[in-house]
Scaffold this motif. Structure first.
Motif, short mmCIF file in Angstrom:
data_model
loop_
_atom_site.label_atom_id
_atom_site.label_comp_id
_atom_site.label_asym_id
_atom_site.label_seq_id
_atom_site.Cartn_x
_atom_site.Cartn_y
_atom_site.Cartn_z
N TYR A 6 3.43 -7.47 -7.98
CA TYR A 6 4.28 -6.42 -8.55
C TYR A 6 4.89 -5.56 -7.45
CZ TYR A 6 1.80 -7.33 -12.98
OH TYR A 6 1.27 -7.91 -14.10
N GLU A 58 -8.31 -1.69 -8.75
CA GLU A 58 -7.41 -2.82 -8.46
C GLU A 58 -8.00 -3.80 -7.45
OE1 GLU A 58 -5.04 -3.97 -9.98
OE2 GLU A 58 -4.41 -2.34 -11.29
N CYS A 66 5.05 0.24 -10.38
CA CYS A 66 3.96 -0.54 -10.97
C CYS A 66 2.63 0.19 -10.87
CB CYS A 66 3.85 -1.91 -10.31
SG CYS A 66 3.32 -1.86 -8.58
N SER A 67 2.55 1.19 -9.97
CA SER A 67 1.29 1.92 -9.84
C SER A 67 1.52 3.41 -9.65
CB SER A 67 0.46 1.39 -8.68
OG SER A 67 -0.74 2.14 -8.60
N VAL A 99 5.10 -3.90 -16.67
CA VAL A 99 5.60 -3.56 -15.32
C VAL A 99 7.10 -3.80 -15.23
CG1 VAL A 99 5.52 -4.20 -12.88
CG2 VAL A 99 3.39 -3.94 -14.16
N SER A 147 -3.19 -1.35 -16.86
CA SER A 147 -1.87 -1.18 -16.25
C SER A 147 -1.76 0.28 -15.79
CB SER A 147 -0.77 -1.52 -17.25
OG SER A 147 -0.65 -0.47 -18.19
N LYS A 173 -2.16 -5.95 -7.73
CA LYS A 173 -0.74 -5.69 -7.96
C LYS A 173 0.14 -6.10 -6.80
CE LYS A 173 -0.88 -2.33 -11.66
NZ LYS A 173 -2.30 -2.13 -12.00
#
Lengths: 462, 462
Positions: B424, B77, B411-412, B401, B338, B421
């Motif tokens: 998000y 990321e 989201c993670s 998401v 994702s 992210k």
């Protein structure tokens, strides 16, 4: 000292008899179940929702009134005394199970739900929540002290079993610290920061927990050993060999005597292990076979099986009451429990050291241990009115802690720091780590209103 | 921009060629393995001890030079880009296993040790560390991103498996965040605060980890399903019934195609689950029986067993390379993954939604999932030089998401936030929780020197 505050007037007006300054209620919220000095709050508020807690906190914050969150009052390190007065927010009426999901193996409860009530609510679904802190403890309190208990060897502690929290911050804002995903790498782990924060960073009002399927079958056995070292070595071997034991508890000779007297059992007077096996029938049979072999190699004196539910429950109830069994050895006694946790390879040595220390005092005491985790308690029945005795027990406790720290252990496996272990925490973590904790505390609670005087001497309010 | 700083001169003088501004080395430390925009540091320092890291940090802190800790560069990321230049501290030479204990099932390693190297060092002791993030990842990096991988369904994530850390703080002070006890209720859980902090609160230099006994036996099976929903429902039932499965991985139809091509396998072109069973012989036999029944009820198309070690390892190697298999579907492609994680009861719905979204694009993509945890990845092979394509994939990711957040997910699940992210994370946690994280960040890193621009837009340096 805060009786005339605007906050108190507003709470009284709005919530009538759910806000009280009644003397008996204040005393009941002074945190005095163990040996620590209790301290009355100025008032108690029985909250019924997160919004009410947030309102009370924001009203008090404006006037810098200290706040103590109160669950069931079962904590053991003086966590609940209102050192600087202020408001005790009692969460015991927040006792609703908000949702439970068998598909996701999770639930969300209000902070005042007890573990016993939660499990009662879950039984029809074939689910349970395994962590068993003191009898009657609320789940919010168990989060706050990072509690564990007898099932931790299999299921972990509150650290591993909380998915998310709803928390009222020191200024009255409300946050959620996570969602319902079983794992997450999204930002700082606020959940874990709050777990074990003992009310000093915020007030926990809702808790999302992992649940487990009730095992197909379970079975309980008791066996005695020639000496405590053999019992501990058995426990270590069980863990090392990866046997997924459900519980494995040590009761030393002294404790067996106390428990027999208190709970009307007739266990043989030996250093004793109590095992619980759980899983599928085949898995349990295999576990039992392995454990019997390991125990026999350590000189175990006969396995006794408690296969009937009633006998099993009586045995575990007695084990759960062990703290009270020790305290009751003396009329009017108060419990004082050490709580060290050490690497299991050093556990025998530490327990033998503690037993030798107990031999030096006349104060009634005994040792119990969650030995699969390396955690054990020397529990004393003290009379706080006798300063010499208190000093003696303090010295013994200090020796037990020093020994634990010298082998890489901790002063608290599951009871937390409260007012009772502040000095030990400093010794354990060192000045720099305490500074980091204080920096976090000040970042979230700049006026030191949240349970002041707990975990560390936070200095004067700013 | 910091080339002429005193800190850099001092580091160059003291450490000679372990401090470098060589262009190729800077580029290699710009964090550009995935689709994110890389950014060169001004210099790279190859540290060999905690003391050296502390020295570098304190020298840089004095001149407000930003710092990025670098392990193996496998994060996904954009965690490693040096957004504001400064010094990249490469920990890959800190690759010693400092101690390992079979009795205590724990070890302490320097942050630059890879999981593969650790397991190589442990094999003779019959021990292993289960968490398997990306191939070649360092354990320090895995702590920093709160990584997990294919074994999490059985063993948990880095969150559950780190006992203690040695950390260099933003001002160069060094703390230890815990001891060797398996559980602790002593003060704030600094360990868990650092796990997943992505280098923004301090630099992790040593890690104490839980270890596990290598299971007596293990066995791997593959089976296809009529549709992805059936595969996921099988996985959910396995978890719900409490089968202690070691791994359970979904490869969707698209991924099977990619993996067959990349790793020379010949799996049937179906939505597929790969299972690993581990434990005693009896336990494994029992698990297999249960899982076959569950899968059959969902229409599974034949179990194929890979009982020979070679076949098993080939299969898992192919699974581990899945990310690269997808990326390789296009010459010069870059991976964009994702990483949502949702309550398992909503997993089918979320994966079907993601598959439908993938149907709308020509960009090569496929889905893999750690389905026992509710975590799955849609991985795209993108060309960062095509803005329209990047916008399209961003839109699809955003939809995935949003769907996850709408069902209480994250989201993670395991890759962290990095630069990729940040938006998000805000959506997921809400403003108040982000404010709390920022307050913690500022408390420990007031000048925003530690990996700036990651996890959140921390604003301008103060």
């Amino acid at each position: 000292m805060h009786e005339r505050s605007k906050a108190f007037s507003e709470l009284r007006e709005r919530f009538k008899d759910r806000f009280t300054t009644d003397a008996a209620t204040l005393i009941a919220h002074a945190g005095g179940k163990a040996h620590h000095t209790p301290a009355n709050p100025d008032a108690v508020f029985f909250a019924e929702s997160t919004e009410e807690v947030a309102l009370a906190v924001s009203l008090c914050a404006r006037e810098r009134i200290p706040l103590v969150a109160f669950g069931a009052g079962t904590s053991l390190e003086g966590q609940l005394s209102a050192q600087r007065g202020g408001l005790s927010i009692d969460l015991s009426r927040m006792n609703r199970v908000l949702r439970a999901s068998a598909s996701d193996l999770d639930c969300t409860v209000q902070a005042g739900v007890t573990r016993e009530d939660l499990n009662q609510a879950l039984i029809a679904e074939g689910l349970f929540f395994p962590i068993d802190a003191g009898v009657g403890a609320t789940l919010g309190g168990m989060v706050a002290t990072r509690a564990s208990g007898t099932n931790a060897v299999r299921y972990g502690t509150m650290r591993e079993n909380v998915l998310a929290l709803t928390v009222v911050l020191a200024d009255g804002r409300v946050i959620k610290t996570g969602g319902r995903a079983r794992k997450s790498a999204a930002g700082y782990d606020l959940t874990r920061l709050l777990v074990g924060s003992e009310g000093t960073l915020g007030i926990i009002t809702e808790v999302t927990l992992r649940l487990y399927a009730i095992p197909e079958t379970s079975s309980v056995a008791v066996c005695g050993f020639p000496c405590v070292g053999d019992a501990v070595d058995t426990a270590i071997a069980v863990v090392q060999q990866g046997v997924p034991i459900a519980r494995m508890e040590l009761m030393d000779r002294r404790l067996v005597q106390a428990v027999n007297a208190y709970s009307g059992l007739s266990l043989a007077m030996r250093d004793t292990l109590v095992f619980e096996f759980a899983g599928s029938a085949a898995a349990v049979a295999e576990q039992i076979e392995k454990v019997e072999l390991i125990a026999a190699a350590q000189g175990a004196v006969g396995f006794e099986w408690a296969s009937e539910i009633e006998a099993r429950e009586r045995l575990w109830a007695a084990r759960k009451d062990a703290f009270y069994a020790i305290v009751a050895q003396r009329p009017g006694g108060r419990g004082w429990s050490s709580d060290v946790c050490v690497p299991v390879s050093r556990l025998s040595e530490c327990i033998l050291h503690a037993q030798a220390a107990l031999d030096t005092t006349q104060v009634p005491a005994a040792i119990l241990g969650h030995v699969g985790d390396g955690n054990f308690h020397a529990v004393f029945s003290v009379d706080p009115a006798r300063p010499e005795e208190m000093a003696e027990v303090a010295r013994i406790n200090s020796e037990i802690v020093d020994k634990a720290l010298s082998v890489g252990g901790t002063c608290s496996g599951e009871h937390g720091i409260g007012t009772g272990k502040i000095g030990y925490l400093k010794r354990e973590c060192g000045e720099e780590a305490i500074d980091v904790m204080l920096a976090l505390k000040r970042a979230l609670d700049p006026f030191e209103l949240m349970n002041p005087g707990k975990v560390f001497d936070a200095g004067d309010p700013r």
